[in-house]
Design an enzyme around this catalytic site. Structure first.
Site, PDB file in Angstrom:
ATOM      1  N   SER A 144      -2.916  -8.520  11.131  1.00 50.23           N
ATOM      2  CA  SER A 144      -4.043  -8.249  10.097  1.00 50.23           C
ATOM      3  C   SER A 144      -5.274  -8.606  10.163  1.00 50.23           C
ATOM      4  CB  SER A 144      -3.456  -8.351   8.755  1.00 50.23           C
ATOM      5  OG  SER A 144      -4.127  -7.950   7.718  1.00 50.23           O
TER       6      SER A 144
ATOM      7  N   CYS B 239       5.606  14.333  -6.758  1.00 56.23           N
ATOM      8  CA  CYS B 239       4.631  15.548  -7.373  1.00 56.23           C
ATOM      9  C   CYS B 239       3.664  14.823  -8.220  1.00 56.23           C
ATOM     10  CB  CYS B 239       5.759  16.681  -8.040  1.00 56.23           C
ATOM     11  SG  CYS B 239       4.565  17.823  -9.083  1.00 56.23           S
TER      12      CYS B 239
ATOM     13  N   CYS C 110       5.164  16.372 -12.030  1.00 57.44           N
ATOM     14  CA  CYS C 110       6.519  15.998 -12.500  1.00 57.44           C
ATOM     15  C   CYS C 110       6.998  14.651 -11.966  1.00 57.44           C
ATOM     16  CB  CYS C 110       7.448  17.104 -12.467  1.00 57.44           C
ATOM     17  SG  CYS C 110       7.975  17.179 -10.560  1.00 57.44           S
TER      18      CYS C 110
ATOM     19  N   HIS D 173       0.657  -1.246   0.004  1.00 52.03           N
ATOM     20  CA  HIS D 173       0.058  -0.007  -0.082  1.00 52.03           C
ATOM     21  C   HIS D 173       0.786   1.336  -0.085  1.00 52.03           C
ATOM     22  CE1 HIS D 173      -3.460  -2.601   1.847  1.00 52.03           C
ATOM     23  NE2 HIS D 173      -3.162  -2.798   0.672  1.00 52.03           N
TER      24      HIS D 173
HETATM   25  P1  NAD Z   1      -6.540  -3.946  10.605  1.00 51.76           P
HETATM   26  O1  NAD Z   1      -6.849  -2.674  11.454  1.00 51.76           O
HETATM   27  O2  NAD Z   1      -7.878  -4.136   9.837  1.00 51.76           O
HETATM   28  O3  NAD Z   1      -6.163  -4.954  11.512  1.00 51.76           O
HETATM   29  C1  NAD Z   1      -5.274  -5.081  12.557  1.00 51.76           C
HETATM   30  C2  NAD Z   1      -5.491  -6.211  13.292  1.00 51.76           C
HETATM   31  O4  NAD Z   1      -4.404  -6.544  14.369  1.00 51.76           O
HETATM   32  C3  NAD Z   1      -6.541  -6.231  14.403  1.00 51.76           C
HETATM   33  O5  NAD Z   1      -7.663  -7.448  13.965  1.00 51.76           O
HETATM   34  C4  NAD Z   1      -6.094  -6.466  15.798  1.00 51.76           C
HETATM   35  O6  NAD Z   1      -6.786  -7.200  16.535  1.00 51.76           O
HETATM   36  C5  NAD Z   1      -4.721  -6.932  15.596  1.00 51.76           C
HETATM   37  N1  NAD Z   1      -3.895  -6.250  16.414  1.00 51.76           N
HETATM   38  C6  NAD Z   1      -3.422  -5.068  16.765  1.00 51.76           C
HETATM   39  N2  NAD Z   1      -2.523  -4.829  17.740  1.00 51.76           N
HETATM   40  C7  NAD Z   1      -2.175  -6.417  17.830  1.00 51.76           C
HETATM   41  C8  NAD Z   1      -1.045  -6.957  18.671  1.00 51.76           C
HETATM   42  N3  NAD Z   1      -0.309  -5.940  19.385  1.00 51.76           N
HETATM   43  N4  NAD Z   1      -0.710  -8.307  18.524  1.00 51.76           N
HETATM   44  C9  NAD Z   1      -1.410  -8.889  17.790  1.00 51.76           C
HETATM   45  N5  NAD Z   1      -2.629  -8.551  17.053  1.00 51.76           N
HETATM   46  C10 NAD Z   1      -2.710  -7.220  17.059  1.00 51.76           C
HETATM   47  O7  NAD Z   1      -5.132  -3.824   9.799  1.00 51.76           O
HETATM   48  P2  NAD Z   1      -4.806  -4.398   8.421  1.00 51.76           P
HETATM   49  O8  NAD Z   1      -5.320  -5.789   8.197  1.00 51.76           O
HETATM   50  O9  NAD Z   1      -3.458  -4.107   8.093  1.00 51.76           O
HETATM   51  O10 NAD Z   1      -5.696  -3.337   7.307  1.00 51.76           O
HETATM   52  C11 NAD Z   1      -5.875  -1.977   7.437  1.00 51.76           C
HETATM   53  C12 NAD Z   1      -5.504  -1.305   6.516  1.00 51.76           C
HETATM   54  O11 NAD Z   1      -4.787   0.169   7.010  1.00 51.76           O
HETATM   55  C13 NAD Z   1      -4.230  -1.580   5.519  1.00 51.76           C
HETATM   56  O12 NAD Z   1      -4.652  -1.378   4.151  1.00 51.76           O
HETATM   57  C14 NAD Z   1      -3.086  -0.622   6.078  1.00 51.76           C
HETATM   58  O13 NAD Z   1      -2.591   0.146   4.839  1.00 51.76           O
HETATM   59  C15 NAD Z   1      -3.698   0.318   6.734  1.00 51.76           C
HETATM   60  N6  NAD Z   1      -3.189   1.096   8.151  1.00 51.76           N
HETATM   61  C16 NAD Z   1      -1.723   0.991   8.145  1.00 51.76           C
HETATM   62  C17 NAD Z   1      -1.195   1.399   9.375  1.00 51.76           C
HETATM   63  C18 NAD Z   1       0.388   1.586   9.438  1.00 51.76           C
HETATM   64  O14 NAD Z   1       1.110   1.645   8.405  1.00 51.76           O
HETATM   65  N7  NAD Z   1       0.850   1.245  10.709  1.00 51.76           N
HETATM   66  C19 NAD Z   1      -1.951   1.653  10.427  1.00 51.76           C
HETATM   67  C20 NAD Z   1      -3.247   1.738  10.216  1.00 51.76           C
HETATM   68  C21 NAD Z   1      -3.907   1.451   8.850  1.00 51.76           C
END
Ligand code: NAD
Length: 239
Positions: free
Chosen positions: A181, A122, A125, A114
């Site tokens: 995730s 930009c 450009c 992602h």
């Molecule tokens: P999600 O928020 O849907 O799921 C995260 C999961 O992680 C949850 O189900 C939760 O129970 C679990 N979790 C949280 N902390 C934990 C821990 N310490 N140990 C074990 N499990 C834990 O996230 P996703 O599936 O990555 O999808 C969300 C979208 O959001 C993605 O597309 C991503 O690009 C974006 N996103 C990215 C960030 C980042 O870069 N840090 C932050 C938020 C969202």
């Protein structure tokens, strides 16, 4: 058992989501307690539509996210994964995260499905900038174009290079470990299934249930990722 699988595997791929970074202090999107999604409607603001038609709000949202990410840093778990890659214990990381923490911790082979909040480019450009540019008030390139983060917006497809890298490594894997995730974002959530179809063992480490749990060879819900990685790291060192 997981330690043994990791030691026996020839090609281990780690697949991370927002749950990987919550222990750094960054909120995830969907977890019931404090998910970021509950405050804003992402499909409206983090979209090509907002970039083209509501640029002020788009920039304000991303400026906040960029600055937010810069306040935090990789935690012990990110560093363990980087160390494991250097030692040949794992081969690569596929991440949905846009925080850039795996590279900051020293991981080299990372497919950022992602994109990343660490860089801007930009619209006109294509020149790349470090996202610290957003710290300053202006969000324009020297050429006058708008600077946008290198993330995939709603309405855009995944970056081809990262996608191909992820696919190639997934198909090679004999152990595929999901860390933090909800596996609810498509097409990223297809990689664990592709790995499984290709004969890999699938492990899902996530505090909440996911829709892919039924395909997993092992599901771990009762441990935080950082805690689990530190335990495994200790056990692997002792052998
Ligand atoms: P999600 O928020 O849907 O799921 C995260 C999961 O992680 C949850 O189900 C939760 O129970 C679990 N979790 C949280 N902390 C934990 C821990 N310490 N140990 C074990 N499990 C834990 O996230 P996703 O599936 O990555 O999808 C969300 C979208 O959001 C993605 O597309 C991503 O690009 C974006 N996103 C990215 C960030 C980042 O870069 N840090 C932050 C938020 C969202």
């Amino acid at each position: 058992m997981l330690k043994q699988w990791i030691q026996e595997a020839k090609h281990t791929v780690i697949f991370t989501g927002a749950g990987m970074s919550t222990e750094s202090g960054l909120p995830d999107f969907r977890s019931a307690n404090q998910g970021l999604w509950r405050k804003k409607n992402p499909s409206k603001i983090a979209s090509t539509d907002a970039l083209n038609n509501n640029v002020e709000e788009f920039i304000a949202f991303y400026r906040q996210r960029v600055l937010g990410v810069k306040e935090y840093k990789p935690h012990k778990g990110h560093h363990i994964l980087a160390d494991w890659e250097r030692k040949g214990i794992i081969q690569s990381i596929i991440t949905q995260n846009v925080d850039g923490f795996h590279q900051l911790a020293g991981s080299a082979r990372v497919a950022e499905l992602h994109g990343t909040l660490q860089k801007l480019h930009c619209q006109v450009c294509g020149r790349e900038y470090d996202s610290t540019e957003y710290v300053h008030k202006d969000y324009h390139c020297e050429c006058g174009g708008i600077l946008r983060p290198n993330v995939v917006l709603f309405g855009e497809s995944l970056p081809e290079e990262a996608f191909q890298l992820a696919l190639q490594d997934t198909e090679k894997s004999d152990l595929f470990i999901v860390l933090g995730s909800s596996l609810s974002v498509t097409p990223a959530n297809q990689f664990p299934l592709i790995a499984k179809e290709n004969g890999a063992k699938l492990v899902i480490v996530n505090q909440e249930e996911t829709q892919m749990d039924l395909y997993a060879d092992k599901v771990i819900r009762n441990k935080k990722i950082g805690e689990l990685l530190q335990e495994l790291d200790q056990e692997i060192r002792v052998k």
